[in-house]
Design an enzyme around this catalytic site. Structure first.
Site, mmCIF file in Angstrom:
data_model
loop_
_atom_site.group_PDB
_atom_site.id
_atom_site.type_symbol
_atom_site.label_atom_id
_atom_site.label_comp_id
_atom_site.label_asym_id
_atom_site.label_seq_id
_atom_site.Cartn_x
_atom_site.Cartn_y
_atom_site.Cartn_z
ATOM 1 C CE LYS A 1 -3.818 2.128 2.567
ATOM 2 N NZ LYS A 1 -4.728 1.974 3.732
ATOM 3 C CG ASP B 1 -14.004 4.409 5.542
ATOM 4 O OD1 ASP B 1 -15.201 4.626 5.269
ATOM 5 O OD2 ASP B 1 -13.076 4.625 4.748
#
Length: 312
Positions: free
Chosen positions: A11, A108
């Site tokens: 990432k 989230d």
């Protein structure tokens, strides 16, 4: 690929700023406290470079969002798969809220943050905005952060994020799994772009099966499970967080629904075998292939080894 041949996911921050670095640091801190089979595992990080990097286990089958909203027939995204995935996500969130070393709010939860591994098992990902809190705390007061369509209206109004805010977001994911519709859609009928609101209205008007994804109701199987899961989703989407269930309750209810479905399936198989017994008048009337193997255990049925009826 690492030197030993292991495939990993990296990432990488698209933007170089302090906010992104802070999110990456937060994510590595949070994930270092987590050990759960349905949470993506972090393998390492590199924060010395200009652009921060996080290294994760590689999850090959993309996101839950892609499978819910892909209308192609391959692979077939069955109701049984959806129910199992929902149960796995709920178990992971229950762990984060109640069983980790410190309570963790994800903040989230959405279908695009749920990855699917090679066996289509759920892996909760993206902890950049997550928060670990003291055990005695009941909420976190922050700037409102989340994804429109999944965001808890109570949190949006008060800036106080509680464990029930994750519950609301998970309720939206269940509604997605049930209906196959996106959380926000401007072209939705009745001029209601929010799936959460549209779902509640349809439930209250007893129109659930008007909006259920057709792929969930093939052959008319699992309808009782669909109703039970929809009622649970409705409770998760209550505008008042006090009346939403905890993730512990949600996880337990989904496990019960999943197990009851398997039990019903097994009982139905037994009924079908009994009907065959009653209908047979001669032992050669029933070919071995019509009985096959036990679908629940994979073991051969005893009916394969001996005739259904014997004659002296």
């Amino acid at each position: 690929m690492l030197a030993d041949g292991k495939i990993v996911a990296v990432k990488k921050s698209k933007i170089v700023d302090e906010g992104n670095v802070a999110e990456f640091v937060n994510e590595i801190v949070i994930l270092s406290q987590i050990n759960h089979r349905n949470v993506v595992r972090v393998l390492g990080c590199c924060l010395e470079t200009e652009v921060p990097l996080l290294v994760y286990e590689y999850i090959p089958n993309g996101t839950l969002f892609e499978y819910i909203h892909d209308q192609s027939e391959e692979p077939v995204f069955t109701w049984e798969m959806r129910l199992r995935i929902a149960t796995e996500i709920a178990g992971a969130l229950f762990y984060l809220h109640s069983a980790a070393s410190f309570p963790i709010y994800h903040r989230d939860i959405k279908s695009s943050n749920i990855l699917l591994d090679e066996k289509y098992r759920a892996k909760v990902a993206d902890f950049g905005t997550s928060r670990s809190i003291a055990i005695e705390q009941t909420h976190v007061t922050t700037l409102v952060h989340g994804t429109f369509g999944y965001l808890d209206p109570e949190y949006f109004q008060s800036s106080q994020f509680t464990e029930k805010s994750d519950v609301y977001s998970f309720g939206v994911v269940i509604a997605e799994l049930l209906t196959g519709q996106k959380p926000i859609c401007s072209s939705r009928k009745e001029e209601e772009p929010s799936l959460a609101t549209y779902f509640i209205v349809c439930m209250e008007e007893n129109r659930l099966f008007d909006i259920v994804d057709a792929r969930n109701v093939k052959d008319g199987q699992g309808n009782d499970e669909i109703v039970a899961v929809a009622n649970l989703a409705k409770r998760c989407l209550n505008l008042n967080g006090k009346f939403r269930p905890s993730m512990r309750e949600v996880a337990m209810e989904l496990e019960v629904i999943q197990k009851s479905g398997k039990t019903c399936s097994t009982q139905e198989n037994h009924k079908q075998v009994e009907l065959l017994r009653l209908e047979v008048t001669e032992p050669w009337d029933v070919p071995t292939s019509s009985i096959g193997s036990n679908r629940c255990t994979g073991s051969s049925s005893s009916l394969d080894a001996s005739p259904l009826l014997s004659f002296n």
